[in-house]
Scaffold this motif. Structure first.
Motif, PDB file in Angstrom:
ATOM      1  N   ARG A  59      55.646  56.927  34.096  1.00  0.00           N
ATOM      2  CA  ARG A  59      55.373  56.744  33.045  1.00  0.00           C
ATOM      3  C   ARG A  59      54.582  55.373  32.411  1.00  0.00           C
ATOM      4  NH1 ARG A  59      60.590  54.475  29.285  1.00  0.00           N
ATOM      5  NH2 ARG A  59      59.311  54.155  27.542  1.00  0.00           N
ATOM      6  N   PRO A  60      53.327  55.703  32.294  1.00  0.00           N
ATOM      7  CA  PRO A  60      52.382  54.702  31.969  1.00  0.00           C
ATOM      8  C   PRO A  60      52.689  54.373  30.565  1.00  0.00           C
ATOM      9  CG  PRO A  60      51.331  56.557  32.075  1.00  0.00           C
ATOM     10  CD  PRO A  60      52.544  57.160  32.268  1.00  0.00           C
ATOM     11  N   PRO A  61      52.455  53.060  30.048  1.00  0.00           N
ATOM     12  CA  PRO A  61      52.704  52.640  28.623  1.00  0.00           C
ATOM     13  C   PRO A  61      51.777  53.234  27.797  1.00  0.00           C
ATOM     14  CG  PRO A  61      51.848  50.755  30.141  1.00  0.00           C
ATOM     15  CD  PRO A  61      52.162  51.838  30.846  1.00  0.00           C
ATOM     16  N   GLY A  66      43.273  51.171  22.355  1.00  0.00           N
ATOM     17  CA  GLY A  66      42.294  52.228  23.286  1.00  0.00           C
ATOM     18  C   GLY A  66      42.703  51.461  24.629  1.00  0.00           C
ATOM     19  N   LYS A  67      43.347  50.513  24.821  1.00  0.00           N
ATOM     20  CA  LYS A  67      43.655  49.986  26.215  1.00  0.00           C
ATOM     21  C   LYS A  67      45.159  50.086  26.516  1.00  0.00           C
ATOM     22  CE  LYS A  67      39.572  48.032  26.704  1.00  0.00           C
ATOM     23  NZ  LYS A  67      38.550  47.955  27.887  1.00  0.00           N
ATOM     24  N   ARG A  68      45.573  50.218  28.058  1.00  0.00           N
ATOM     25  CA  ARG A  68      46.723  50.401  28.254  1.00  0.00           C
ATOM     26  C   ARG A  68      47.076  48.884  29.050  1.00  0.00           C
ATOM     27  NH1 ARG A  68      49.013  55.679  28.605  1.00  0.00           N
ATOM     28  NH2 ARG A  68      47.189  56.614  28.790  1.00  0.00           N
ATOM     29  N   CYS A  88      48.934  40.717  34.683  1.00  0.00           N
ATOM     30  CA  CYS A  88      48.635  41.926  33.871  1.00  0.00           C
ATOM     31  C   CYS A  88      47.184  41.760  33.334  1.00  0.00           C
ATOM     32  CB  CYS A  88      49.523  42.232  32.910  1.00  0.00           C
ATOM     33  SG  CYS A  88      49.872  41.174  31.847  1.00  0.00           S
ATOM     34  N   ASN A  89      46.628  42.720  32.821  1.00  0.00           N
ATOM     35  CA  ASN A  89      45.365  42.789  32.134  1.00  0.00           C
ATOM     36  C   ASN A  89      45.556  42.229  30.720  1.00  0.00           C
ATOM     37  OD1 ASN A  89      47.074  45.170  31.161  1.00  0.00           O
ATOM     38  ND2 ASN A  89      45.039  46.470  30.852  1.00  0.00           N
ATOM     39  N   ARG A  90      46.547  42.235  29.970  1.00  0.00           N
ATOM     40  CA  ARG A  90      46.773  41.973  28.631  1.00  0.00           C
ATOM     41  C   ARG A  90      48.072  41.801  28.375  1.00  0.00           C
ATOM     42  NH1 ARG A  90      42.273  45.058  28.795  1.00  0.00           N
ATOM     43  NH2 ARG A  90      40.292  44.209  27.820  1.00  0.00           N
ATOM     44  N   LEU A  94      52.147  44.544  26.091  1.00  0.00           N
ATOM     45  CA  LEU A  94      53.445  44.606  26.699  1.00  0.00           C
ATOM     46  C   LEU A  94      54.552  44.741  25.668  1.00  0.00           C
ATOM     47  CD1 LEU A  94      55.213  45.515  29.122  1.00  0.00           C
ATOM     48  CD2 LEU A  94      55.722  42.901  29.240  1.00  0.00           C
ATOM     49  N   ASN A  95      54.812  45.971  25.190  1.00  0.00           N
ATOM     50  CA  ASN A  95      55.928  45.916  24.006  1.00  0.00           C
ATOM     51  C   ASN A  95      57.398  46.183  24.723  1.00  0.00           C
ATOM     52  OD1 ASN A  95      56.536  48.823  25.066  1.00  0.00           O
ATOM     53  ND2 ASN A  95      55.085  49.769  23.712  1.00  0.00           N
TER      54      ASN A  95
END
Length: 131
Positions: A59-61, A66-68, A88-90, A94-95
Motif C-alpha cells: 500500500r504505497p502512500p 505529483g510525488k510519493r 525519506c525523500n520528503r 508523510l500524512n
C-alpha cells in the motif's frame, strides 16, 4: 464501546478491575508486566526495513504534488517510547493516515501492541536550489 471511545489507542490492553474490591488486580499487574517487557524490545534494522518495504509495496502512500513519500532507510533509535527514524525523500509528504498505517504494521509484526511509537523524519536535501 471502549475501543470506539479510545480510538487513538487501538491495540492497548484493556482490563476491568476494582481497586475497592481487588477484583482482577493480578490480571492488571500481569498486563503491566507484559507491557513493560515489550517496551525494552529491540527491533533489528534489517527486519524493520524489510517490513517497511513490504508495507510500501502492498500500500504505497498517496501522491502529494505529483510525488510519493518514500522511505529509503529506517532504524530504531530509542525505546520507552519506541522512536523510529525514517530517512525519506520528503518528510513533509508523510500524512497522518500513512503514519498510522506504519505504526500499526510495526506494532503487529514485532508484537508491540500497547506500545507507543514515535517517528522522526530526516528528509533528503535538495540537490539544486534556485537563486
Amino acid at each position: 464501546s471502549i475501543r470506539k471511545e479510545l480510538f487513538f489507542l487501538p491495540d492497548s490492553p484493556i482490563s476491568f478491575v476494582s481497586a475497592q474490591t481487588g477484583y482482577a488486580m493480578e490480571d492488571l499487574l500481569r498486563v503491566a508486566k507484559d507491557l513493560d517487557l515489550r517496551m525494552d524490545k529491540s527491533i533489528s534494522t534489517s527486519a524493520l526495513n524489510k517490513l517497511i518495504g513490504e508495507m510500501w509495496e502492498h500500500r504505497p502512500p498517496a501522491k502529494v504534488g505529483g510525488k510519493r513519500f518514500k522511505v529509503f532507510y529506517a532504524v530504531q533509535v530509542d525505546a520507552r517510547p519506541f522512536r523510529i527514524k525514517l530517512f525519506c525523500n520528503r518528510e513533509h509528504k508523510l500524512n497522518d493516515q500513512y503514519k498510522l498505517y506504519l505504526d500499526k504494521g510495526i506494532q503487529q509484526k514485532f508484537g508491540l501492541s500497547g506500545c507507543h511509537l514515535k517517528f522522526s523524519l530526516a528528509g533528503k536535501e535538495a540537490r539544486y536550489t534556485d537563486n
